[in-house]
Design a protein around this motif. Structure first.
Motif, PDB file in Angstrom:
ATOM      1  N   ALA A  52       0.813  -1.217   0.000  1.00  0.00           N
ATOM      2  CA  ALA A  52       0.000   0.000   0.000  1.00  0.00           C
ATOM      3  C   ALA A  52       0.843   1.263   0.000  1.00  0.00           C
ATOM      4  N   ASN A  54       3.731   4.014  -1.186  1.00  0.00           N
ATOM      5  CA  ASN A  54       4.422   4.559  -2.351  1.00  0.00           C
ATOM      6  C   ASN A  54       5.195   5.804  -1.940  1.00  0.00           C
ATOM      7  N   ASP A  69       3.910   6.933  -8.687  1.00  0.00           N
ATOM      8  CA  ASP A  69       4.203   8.104  -7.856  1.00  0.00           C
ATOM      9  C   ASP A  69       5.677   8.469  -7.853  1.00  0.00           C
ATOM     10  N   GLU A 165      -6.290   9.576  -7.460  1.00  0.00           N
ATOM     11  CA  GLU A 165      -6.266   8.717  -6.282  1.00  0.00           C
ATOM     12  C   GLU A 165      -5.972   7.246  -6.582  1.00  0.00           C
ATOM     13  N   GLN A 212      -3.195   0.560  -6.311  1.00  0.00           N
ATOM     14  CA  GLN A 212      -3.104   1.356  -5.086  1.00  0.00           C
ATOM     15  C   GLN A 212      -4.130   2.477  -5.118  1.00  0.00           C
ATOM     16  N   TYR A 213      -4.684   2.753  -3.942  1.00  0.00           N
ATOM     17  CA  TYR A 213      -5.644   3.854  -3.787  1.00  0.00           C
ATOM     18  C   TYR A 213      -5.153   4.749  -2.662  1.00  0.00           C
ATOM     19  N   GLN A 214      -5.141   6.059  -2.918  1.00  0.00           N
ATOM     20  CA  GLN A 214      -4.636   7.022  -1.934  1.00  0.00           C
ATOM     21  C   GLN A 214      -5.636   8.158  -1.782  1.00  0.00           C
ATOM     22  N   ASN A 224      -3.717   5.109   2.631  1.00  0.00           N
ATOM     23  CA  ASN A 224      -3.250   4.301   1.504  1.00  0.00           C
ATOM     24  C   ASN A 224      -3.782   2.881   1.613  1.00  0.00           C
ATOM     25  N   SER A 225      -4.160   2.314   0.491  1.00  0.00           N
ATOM     26  CA  SER A 225      -4.510   0.899   0.430  1.00  0.00           C
ATOM     27  C   SER A 225      -3.950   0.328  -0.864  1.00  0.00           C
ATOM     28  N   GLY A 226      -3.712  -0.973  -0.860  1.00  0.00           N
ATOM     29  CA  GLY A 226      -3.139  -1.574  -2.052  1.00  0.00           C
ATOM     30  C   GLY A 226      -3.339  -3.076  -2.095  1.00  0.00           C
ATOM     31  N   TYR A 288       4.370   7.114   8.931  1.00  0.00           N
ATOM     32  CA  TYR A 288       3.498   6.173   8.229  1.00  0.00           C
ATOM     33  C   TYR A 288       3.404   4.904   9.052  1.00  0.00           C
TER      34      TYR A 288
END
Length: 428
Positions: A52, A54, A69, A165, A212-214, A224-226, A288
Motif C-alpha cells: 500500500a 508509495n 508516484d 487517487e 493502489q488507492y490514496q 493508503n490501500s493496495g 506512516y
C-alpha cells in the motif's frame, strides 16, 4: 557519473548474484532453496510492508502500481549479511553468509507513470547435512547431503495513475538458475560409498498485477490501500541424475568407480496465485503506519532428488506484517539526526513448508518464521540516501528432531537519485 557507476555495478552484481552461495540454512535443502522475499531494505526494515506504500524516490518490489508516484530517477542496490545460529536438541552451530540482494533502476515517465527494471535472487541453496543410522544388521550407515546453487530473476515493472487517487501497475519477470543436490551414503566399515546427484536448471516466468488507492483526509492525513496479485506460474526443471560408487583418496578427494547410466530429469514447480493486500495511514514525509497480509495456496512439485513422500510437503502459506517509519523534520538545518528516517516493524509468517523429522509418515511440522526489524535512512546530498536495516528472528522448531534457526540479518542499501531521463531540460 551516476550512469557510469550504474553500468559498473550492474556488471559486478550480475556476476556475483548468479555465482555466489548466499544461504547457510539447512532449510535450503527443501524445494528450490531458501526463498528470498522481493523487498527493498526500506521495506524489510518495516516488517516487510509495501503493497500500500508509495514514495516519490523509493523503489517498491511488492506492488508495481507504486511506480506511478515516482518522481526521480533512482538507482538502488542492496546487501544482506545473515548471521545464523542453528539448534538441534543440545547441539548448536553458527554460520554466516553475505550476498548482494538486488540491483535496480527506476525512473518516472512524465508525471503519471514510472518504470523499473532490476535483478534479484529468488532463492539460494547452500547446505551440508549428515546423519548416522543403524541398519537392520546393526551396521552404521553414514549419509551426507550437500547442495549448492540458486534461482535469480530479472524483472520489469510499470505503474500509471488512472486518476489522482487510483494507480495500477504490471510486472513481468523471468527466473533462471542452477541447483546441484547430492547424497553420499556408505557403511562406516566399507571402503566404497554410493553417490547420487542431480544437476538441474530452473526456468520460468511470472506476471504480477497491482493497484493502489490514496486519499487525503483531514489534518493532512493520507490513507493508503493496495493489493498485488502474482498469478500462478510454473518453474520448469531439467537436468541430469547420476549415480556411481566411489572411494576416497588420502587427502579426502573422491575417486569415482562404477557408473550407472545417467537419467534425464524433467520436473516442475507449480506456484499458485499469491495475493497481498494492505492499508496504511500517515503524513507526507513525516510518519506512516501500515498493515499487510499475504497468502498463497500450497506449492506442488515433482521430479526432485530430495522430494519423497516422507521428507517434506507444502501447505498454504501466509504472512502478517505491521510496520512504519518516522521522520522528525525532513528539512532540518540544525540537526542531521532530525533528517534521518527511523523505521520499525514486526512479521509473522507460516512459510508453507512442512517437514517430517521422524520415521512417522504423518508427523509433519510447520516451519514458521517470526522477525522484528528496525532501520535507519541516512540522507545524502540531492535526495540520495543510505539505508540500514536490522532484523532479529526465529525460524523452525527443535520438536520432532528438527532444526531451529535464530538469525540476525543486517541489510544495507545505497539509493542514488539522478536527473529524470524523460524530463525535458530547461535552458536559462
Amino acid at each position: 557519473m551516476i550512469r557510469k557507476i550504474l553500468v559498473a555495478l550492474l556488471l559486478i552484481t550480475s556476476f556475483a548474484t548468479t555465482a555466489q552461495r548466499t544461504s547457510s540454512s539447512p532449510y535450503s535443502f527443501f524445494g528450490f532453496g531458501d526463498e528470498f522475499s522481493p523487498r527493498t531494505v526500506e521495506q524489510s526494515s518495516m516488517g516487510g510492508i509495501g503493497v500500500a506504500f508509495n514514495h516519490y524516490k523509493y523503489l517498491n518490489f511488492t506492488n508495481p502500481a507504486a511506480y506511478a508516484d515516482l518522481r526521480y530517477t533512482t538507482y538502488a542496490f542492496g546487501l544482506l549479511n545473515n548471521d545464523l545460529t542453528i539448534r538441534n536438541g543440545d547441539v548448536k552451530q553458527n554460520a554466516n553468509s553475505t550476498s548482494l540482494s538486488y540491483f535496480a533502476v527506476a525512473f518516472p515517465i512524465g508525471n503519471k507513470a514510472g518504470f523499473s527494471v532490476g535483478l534479484q535472487p529468488v532463492s539460494s541453496v547452500g547446505y551440508s547435512l549428515s546423519s548416522s543410522l543403524l541398519d537392520d544388521k546393526g551396521n552404521t550407515i553414514n549419509t551426507l547431503f550437500t547442495g549448492d546453487g540458486g534461482v535469480n530473476r530479472v524483472y520489469g515493472s510499470f505503474g500509471i495513475k488512472l486518476t489522482k487517487e487510483l494507480s495500477i501497475g504490471l510486472e513481468a519477470d523471468y527466473k533462471f538458475g542452477n541447483i546441484d543436490n547430492s547424497v553420499i551414503e556408505g557403511n562406516v566399515d566399507a571402503t566404497l560409498a554410493t553417490k547420487n546427484s542431480e544437476t538441474t536448471n530452473v526456468r520460468g516466468g511470472s506476471v504480477t498485477l497491482g493497484a493502489q488507492y490514496q486519499k487525503t483526509l483531514k489534518n493532512k492525513l493520507i490513507f493508503n490501500s493496495g493489493a498485488a496479485f502474482k498469478f500462478g506460474n510454473d518453474l520448469t526443471v531439467t537436468g541430469t541424475e547420476s549415480e556411481y560408487t566411489l572411494s576416497y583418496s588420502g587427502t579426502g578427494g573422491e575417486i569415482p568407480r562404477d557408473y550407472r547410466p545417467n537419467i534425464a530429469i524433467k520436473g516442475e514447480y507449480k506456484l499458485p496465485l499469491k495475493t497481498t493486500i494492505g492499508a496504511g495511514l500517515g503524513k507526507f514525509d513525516k510518519w506512516y503506519l501500515g498493515l499487510e497480509y499475504e497468502n498463497q495456496a500450497a506449492i506442488e512439485n515433482s521430479g526432485f532428488l530430495n522430494k519423497t513422500n516422507t521428507a517434506f510437503a507444502y501447505e498454504k502459506s501466509n504472512r502478517f506484517s505491521l510496520g512504519g517509519f518516522y521522520l522528525p523534520k525532513i528539512n532540518s538545518i540544525s540537526s542531521y539526526w532530525e533528517r534521518v528516517t527511523y523505521r520499525a516493524g514486526i512479521r509473522f509468517e507460516n512459510t508453507g513448508l512442512l517437514v517430517n523429522g521422524s520415521t512417522n509418515n504423518t508427523n509433519f511440522n510447520q516451519i514458521n518464521d517470526f522477525g522484528i526489524s528496525f532501520g535507519l535512512g541516512l540522507p545524502l546530498k540531492q535526495l540520495s540516501n543510505v539505508n540500514m536495516g536490522f532484523e532479529f528472528g526465529k525460524r523452525g522448531t527443535t520438536a520432532n528432531n528438527l532444526i531451529q534457526e535464530n538469525y540476525f540479518n543486517f541489510r544495507l542499501s545505497l539509493s542514488l537519485t539522478d536527473t529524470n531521463w524523460f524530463q525535458k531540460r530547461k535552458i536559462d
